[in-house]
Design a protein around this motif. Structure first.
Motif, mmCIF file in Angstrom:
data_model
loop_
_atom_site.group_PDB
_atom_site.id
_atom_site.type_symbol
_atom_site.label_atom_id
_atom_site.label_comp_id
_atom_site.label_asym_id
_atom_site.label_seq_id
_atom_site.Cartn_x
_atom_site.Cartn_y
_atom_site.Cartn_z
ATOM 1 N N SER A 60 47.212 46.260 34.279
ATOM 2 C CA SER A 60 46.922 44.842 34.034
ATOM 3 C C SER A 60 46.440 44.168 35.312
ATOM 4 C CB SER A 60 48.166 44.129 33.509
ATOM 5 O OG SER A 60 48.521 44.647 32.261
ATOM 6 N N HIS A 61 47.027 44.565 36.445
ATOM 7 C CA HIS A 61 46.599 44.017 37.736
ATOM 8 C C HIS A 61 45.128 44.361 38.001
ATOM 9 C CE1 HIS A 61 46.929 42.577 41.833
ATOM 10 N NE2 HIS A 61 46.417 43.732 42.252
ATOM 11 N N GLU A 62 44.748 45.596 37.705
ATOM 12 C CA GLU A 62 43.352 46.015 37.906
ATOM 13 C C GLU A 62 42.414 45.256 36.958
ATOM 14 O OE1 GLU A 62 43.703 50.597 39.455
ATOM 15 O OE2 GLU A 62 44.345 50.171 37.383
ATOM 16 N N VAL A 63 42.895 44.962 35.748
ATOM 17 C CA VAL A 63 42.096 44.151 34.827
ATOM 18 C C VAL A 63 41.805 42.801 35.481
ATOM 19 C CG1 VAL A 63 42.115 42.893 32.627
ATOM 20 C CG2 VAL A 63 42.917 45.259 32.703
ATOM 21 N N GLY A 64 42.844 42.174 36.035
ATOM 22 C CA GLY A 64 42.678 40.889 36.707
ATOM 23 C C GLY A 64 41.704 40.960 37.862
ATOM 24 N N GLN A 65 41.819 42.034 38.653
ATOM 25 C CA GLN A 65 40.913 42.194 39.797
ATOM 26 C C GLN A 65 39.466 42.335 39.338
ATOM 27 O OE1 GLN A 65 42.818 45.594 41.684
ATOM 28 N NE2 GLN A 65 43.384 44.299 43.428
ATOM 29 N N GLN A 66 39.263 43.136 38.296
ATOM 30 C CA GLN A 66 37.894 43.347 37.821
ATOM 31 C C GLN A 66 37.318 42.077 37.190
ATOM 32 O OE1 GLN A 66 36.962 46.990 35.815
ATOM 33 N NE2 GLN A 66 38.389 48.161 37.076
ATOM 34 N N LEU A 67 38.171 41.296 36.539
ATOM 35 C CA LEU A 67 37.713 40.015 36.000
ATOM 36 C C LEU A 67 37.262 39.092 37.132
ATOM 37 C CD1 LEU A 67 40.329 39.347 33.200
ATOM 38 C CD2 LEU A 67 37.884 39.760 32.888
ATOM 39 N N LYS A 68 38.047 39.077 38.229
ATOM 40 C CA LYS A 68 37.681 38.250 39.388
ATOM 41 C C LYS A 68 36.348 38.701 39.974
ATOM 42 C CE LYS A 68 42.269 37.049 41.039
ATOM 43 N NZ LYS A 68 43.239 37.250 42.125
ATOM 44 N N GLU A 69 36.193 40.018 40.090
ATOM 45 C CA GLU A 69 34.952 40.541 40.660
ATOM 46 C C GLU A 69 33.753 40.210 39.774
ATOM 47 O OE1 GLU A 69 35.479 44.746 41.302
ATOM 48 O OE2 GLU A 69 37.193 44.411 42.638
ATOM 49 N N HIS A 70 33.948 40.333 38.469
ATOM 50 C CA HIS A 70 32.849 40.139 37.527
ATOM 51 C C HIS A 70 32.480 38.671 37.349
ATOM 52 C CE1 HIS A 70 30.248 41.474 34.242
ATOM 53 N NE2 HIS A 70 30.689 40.438 33.532
ATOM 54 N N TYR A 71 33.506 37.806 37.218
ATOM 55 C CA TYR A 71 33.258 36.402 36.911
ATOM 56 C C TYR A 71 33.413 35.473 38.117
ATOM 57 C CZ TYR A 71 33.346 37.747 32.020
ATOM 58 O OH TYR A 71 33.071 38.324 30.813
ATOM 59 N N GLY A 72 33.994 35.969 39.185
ATOM 60 C CA GLY A 72 34.208 35.132 40.357
ATOM 61 C C GLY A 72 35.550 34.428 40.312
ATOM 62 N N GLU A 73 35.924 33.857 41.420
ATOM 63 C CA GLU A 73 37.235 33.215 41.574
ATOM 64 C C GLU A 73 37.394 31.957 40.736
ATOM 65 O OE1 GLU A 73 40.036 34.000 43.244
ATOM 66 O OE2 GLU A 73 39.253 35.876 43.985
ATOM 67 N N THR A 74 36.329 31.236 40.489
ATOM 68 C CA THR A 74 36.467 29.936 39.839
ATOM 69 C C THR A 74 36.795 30.035 38.354
ATOM 70 O OG1 THR A 74 34.092 29.846 39.496
ATOM 71 C CG2 THR A 74 34.964 28.762 41.458
ATOM 72 N N VAL A 75 36.430 31.131 37.715
ATOM 73 C CA VAL A 75 36.641 31.242 36.272
ATOM 74 C C VAL A 75 38.040 31.735 35.954
ATOM 75 C CG1 VAL A 75 35.873 32.402 34.169
ATOM 76 C CG2 VAL A 75 34.203 31.606 35.831
ATOM 77 N N TYR A 76 38.522 32.708 36.704
ATOM 78 C CA TYR A 76 39.812 33.324 36.409
ATOM 79 C C TYR A 76 40.886 32.720 37.293
ATOM 80 C CZ TYR A 76 43.464 36.782 35.811
ATOM 81 O OH TYR A 76 44.653 37.391 35.539
ATOM 82 N N GLU A 77 41.941 32.265 36.705
ATOM 83 C CA GLU A 77 43.037 31.685 37.461
ATOM 84 C C GLU A 77 44.284 32.539 37.248
ATOM 85 O OE1 GLU A 77 45.647 27.703 37.154
ATOM 86 O OE2 GLU A 77 43.488 27.406 37.195
ATOM 87 N N GLU A 78 44.908 32.951 38.334
ATOM 88 C CA GLU A 78 46.122 33.751 38.254
ATOM 89 C C GLU A 78 47.205 32.993 37.501
ATOM 90 O OE1 GLU A 78 47.142 36.787 39.205
ATOM 91 O OE2 GLU A 78 45.210 37.356 40.042
ATOM 92 N N PRO A 79 47.920 33.669 36.607
ATOM 93 C CA PRO A 79 49.015 32.977 35.925
ATOM 94 C C PRO A 79 50.108 32.618 36.915
ATOM 95 C CG PRO A 79 48.895 35.296 35.268
ATOM 96 C CD PRO A 79 47.744 35.029 36.180
ATOM 97 N N LYS A 80 50.770 31.502 36.670
ATOM 98 C CA LYS A 80 51.858 31.075 37.532
ATOM 99 C C LYS A 80 53.108 31.865 37.186
ATOM 100 C CE LYS A 80 50.013 26.455 37.946
ATOM 101 N NZ LYS A 80 50.216 25.051 37.674
ATOM 102 N N SER A 81 53.989 31.981 38.149
ATOM 103 C CA SER A 81 55.224 32.705 37.886
ATOM 104 C C SER A 81 56.400 31.738 37.896
ATOM 105 C CB SER A 81 55.438 33.780 38.953
ATOM 106 O OG SER A 81 55.554 33.166 40.214
ATOM 107 N N GLY A 82 57.504 32.196 37.425
ATOM 108 C CA GLY A 82 58.705 31.371 37.424
ATOM 109 C C GLY A 82 58.744 30.444 36.240
ATOM 110 N N PHE A 83 59.561 29.402 36.342
ATOM 111 C CA PHE A 83 59.751 28.496 35.224
ATOM 112 C C PHE A 83 58.558 27.592 34.982
ATOM 113 C CE2 PHE A 83 64.301 29.345 36.027
ATOM 114 C CZ PHE A 83 64.608 29.813 34.760
ATOM 115 N N ASP A 84 57.810 27.256 36.051
ATOM 116 C CA ASP A 84 56.727 26.298 35.851
ATOM 117 C C ASP A 84 55.687 26.843 34.886
ATOM 118 O OD1 ASP A 84 55.588 28.138 37.547
ATOM 119 O OD2 ASP A 84 54.893 26.691 39.004
#
Length: 132
Positions: A60-84
């Motif tokens: 799943s981490h590699e999926v996220g990395q490849q999405l960032k590479e393909h679409y750039g940083e502005t489109v994909y936002e890392e999910p937040k962790s914890g309660f927020d």
């Protein structure tokens, strides 16, 4: 491989005898279905990543990395962790709770009718046990 064939492959993976593969494929199909409900169509690129992830070829981490590479940083936002997690926590005594419940009652009348019946039954059985 064209889009429809990739989608069909993902559907076939969701019928796997392997529970891990089935669970991952189902999760991807739910996400794709939510996009469809919003009248959006996922890309063949994303379907390919989903299939590779389900098959265990990439994490799943590699999926996220490849999405960032393909679409750039502005489109994909890392999910937040914890309660927020991007959600607002509303205190139980907030007047907004009532507003939210009223809104949900309009959206899901059958669900709330069933919940109201349960509450009434529980209240009656609680009163009966107290009088006995």
């Amino acid at each position: 491989m064209e889009y429809s064939k990739k989608y069909q492959e993902l559907v076939e993976l969701s019928h796997s005898d392997n529970p891990e593969i089935k669970e991952k494929a189902d999760a991807w199909l739910i996400g794709i279905g939510l996009q469809g409900a919003a009248e959006l169509k996922v890309s063949a690129f994303l379907l390919d990543l989903a299939i590779r992830n389900v098959k265990g070829e990439i994490t799943s981490h590699e999926v996220g990395q490849q999405l960032k590479e393909h679409y750039g940083e502005t489109v994909y936002e890392e999910p937040k962790s914890g309660f927020d997690g991007g959600y607002e926590i509303i205190p139980l005594d907030s007047p907004r709770i009532k507003e939210i419940e009223e809104y949900n009652r309009k959206l899901r009348p059958a669900l709330y009718a069933e919940l109201d019946k349960r509450k009434k039954r529980e209240k009656l059985s609680s009163e009966d046990s107290q009088t006995n």
